[in-house]
Design a protein around this motif. Structure first.
Motif, PDB file in Angstrom:
ATOM      1  N   ASP A  37       1.192   4.445   7.135  1.00 30.94           N
ATOM      2  CA  ASP A  37       1.644   4.787   5.790  1.00 30.94           C
ATOM      3  C   ASP A  37       0.493   4.802   4.786  1.00 30.94           C
ATOM      4  O   ASP A  37       0.664   4.456   3.616  1.00 30.94           O
ATOM      5  CB  ASP A  37       2.736   3.812   5.334  1.00 30.94           C
ATOM      6  N   GLY A  38      -0.687   5.181   5.246  1.00 30.52           N
ATOM      7  CA  GLY A  38      -1.824   5.290   4.341  1.00 30.52           C
ATOM      8  C   GLY A  38      -2.547   3.999   4.058  1.00 30.52           C
ATOM      9  O   GLY A  38      -3.328   3.916   3.098  1.00 30.52           O
ATOM     10  N   ASP A  59      -3.548   9.332   3.963  1.00 32.69           N
ATOM     11  CA  ASP A  59      -2.400   9.664   3.130  1.00 32.69           C
ATOM     12  C   ASP A  59      -1.206   8.778   3.473  1.00 32.69           C
ATOM     13  O   ASP A  59      -1.059   8.308   4.597  1.00 32.69           O
ATOM     14  CB  ASP A  59      -2.008  11.130   3.327  1.00 32.69           C
ATOM     15  N   GLY A  60      -0.335   8.578   2.495  1.00 35.71           N
ATOM     16  CA  GLY A  60       0.879   7.793   2.705  1.00 35.71           C
ATOM     17  C   GLY A  60       1.266   7.075   1.427  1.00 35.71           C
ATOM     18  O   GLY A  60       0.445   6.870   0.522  1.00 35.71           O
ATOM     19  N   GLU A  61       2.533   6.675   1.359  1.00 39.84           N
ATOM     20  CA  GLU A  61       3.039   6.035   0.142  1.00 39.84           C
ATOM     21  C   GLU A  61       2.335   4.720  -0.146  1.00 39.84           C
ATOM     22  O   GLU A  61       1.959   4.434  -1.285  1.00 39.84           O
ATOM     23  CB  GLU A  61       4.547   5.803   0.282  1.00 39.84           C
ATOM     24  N   ALA A  62       2.145   3.899   0.895  1.00 40.96           N
ATOM     25  CA  ALA A  62       1.477   2.618   0.689  1.00 40.96           C
ATOM     26  C   ALA A  62       0.046   2.817   0.204  1.00 40.96           C
ATOM     27  O   ALA A  62      -0.428   2.117  -0.696  1.00 40.96           O
ATOM     28  CB  ALA A  62       1.487   1.802   1.980  1.00 40.96           C
ATOM     29  N   SER A  64      -1.143   5.277  -1.513  1.00 38.13           N
ATOM     30  CA  SER A  64      -1.129   5.712  -2.919  1.00 38.13           C
ATOM     31  C   SER A  64      -0.927   4.528  -3.855  1.00 38.13           C
ATOM     32  O   SER A  64      -1.583   4.419  -4.901  1.00 38.13           O
ATOM     33  CB  SER A  64      -0.024   6.748  -3.133  1.00 38.13           C
ATOM     34  N   ARG A  65      -0.003   3.611  -3.489  1.00 36.82           N
ATOM     35  CA  ARG A  65       0.229   2.430  -4.324  1.00 36.82           C
ATOM     36  C   ARG A  65      -1.014   1.550  -4.388  1.00 36.82           C
ATOM     37  O   ARG A  65      -1.374   1.043  -5.453  1.00 36.82           O
ATOM     38  CB  ARG A  65       1.408   1.615  -3.775  1.00 36.82           C
TER      39      ARG A  65
END
Length: 284
Positions: A37-38, A59-62, A64-65
């Motif tokens: 998840d990144g 890349d991934g939601e985690a 990005s956070r």
């Protein structure tokens, strides 16, 4: 319902540099590494808790956070995760306490080296409800593997993690009355302010408040970690020989303790090492 401090998450921009630095500091190897998840993660599991290093990785939601937090706050402690034996009951309690927990999620990871799998269930509370501190709650399906010692005079356990607050009364209500941690100490001093120690298994959550009137609307912050060592002189010699910038060993505030400061190689985490006071012999 909280049985201990399961792990502390430290965010870093470079996972390999962080693993190398903490491997040197702790004197042991990561016991678990995984990606997804990144994000890339490395876990060091000691006697009483785990340190989780987390960095963006693709890349991934985690990912990005994590990049957003690093851009805003830089490297350092990101969150605390408490362990519970029953995540469903824990979730109900958090909900009753109006801490706005997220739905319980089932999570699994696979170790990059061994291919072993580990599963857990977790939830997290609203950061607004916990005065800006990211708090997670977790039920593990099985114990984590321990980190293998890789050097003499290693760090054996975490002693305490520090939370800084401008509103000690609300912090006391959160960690004591609402989360149910045992307050072991509440002491004030005109020079260094108010200290509250909350027992969480074998780790202390230390809540500090500076002296004088502060802006009580300011969010709380995760400030630092104190690690426990058996022989602080031997650990000092090992770290100094490895090129780590460490202070001289000095007498700690608690009678019988000896401490030193680690000035680099901690991913921005203010770090103290302590040798506990010797235990008094008991008559048989």
């Amino acid at each position: 319902m909280i049985t201990g401090l399961d792990h502390v998450v430290v965010l870093t921009s470079d996972i390999e540099a962080a693993v190398s630095a903490y491997g040197t500091l702790l004197g042991c190897a990561p016991s678990w590494r995984y990606r997804g998840d990144g994000a890339a993660r490395a876990l060091f599991t000691l006697d009483n808790t785990t340190l989780e290093l987390t960095a963006p990785d693709g890349d991934g939601e985690a990912g990005s956070r994590i990049r957003a937090v690093l851009a805003e706050q830089g490297e350092g402690i990101a969150s605390l995760c408490f362990r519970t034996a029953d995540i469903t009951k824990m979730h109900r309690r958090l909900d009753r306490l109006t801490l706005k927990p997220e739905p319980v999620a089932a999570v699994e990871s696979r170790d990059d080296t061994s291919g072993a799998r580990m599963a857990w269930q977790r939830t997290r509370t609203s950061t607004d409800a916990t005065r800006g501190i990211r708090l997670f709650f977790l039920e593990l399906s099985a114990e984590r593997p321990r980190s293998a010692v890789s050097a003499d005079a290693p760090i054996t356990a975490m002693d305490h993690v520090v939370v800084s607050t401008a509103d000690p009364e609300r912090a006391a209500a959160l960690y004591g009355a609402r989360l149910g941690l045992d307050m072991a100490l509440d002491r004030s001093h005109p020079e260094w302010g108010r200290l509250m120690f909350f027992r969480c298994g074998d780790v202390i959550v230390e809540v500090t408040s500076k002296p004088g009137k502060a802006d009580e609307t300011k969010p709380d912050r995760l400030r630092g970690i104190c690690w426990r060592v058996a022989d602080i002189d031997a650990t000092h010699a090992r770290l100094a020989a490895a090129g780590v910038d460490v202070s001289e060993v000095r007498i700690g505030r608690k009678p019988g303790t000896r401490v030193m400061t680690v000035r680099n190689g901690t991913c921005g985490v203010p770090t103290l090492l302590v040798q506990p006071a010797p235990k008094l012999a008991t008559a048989e």
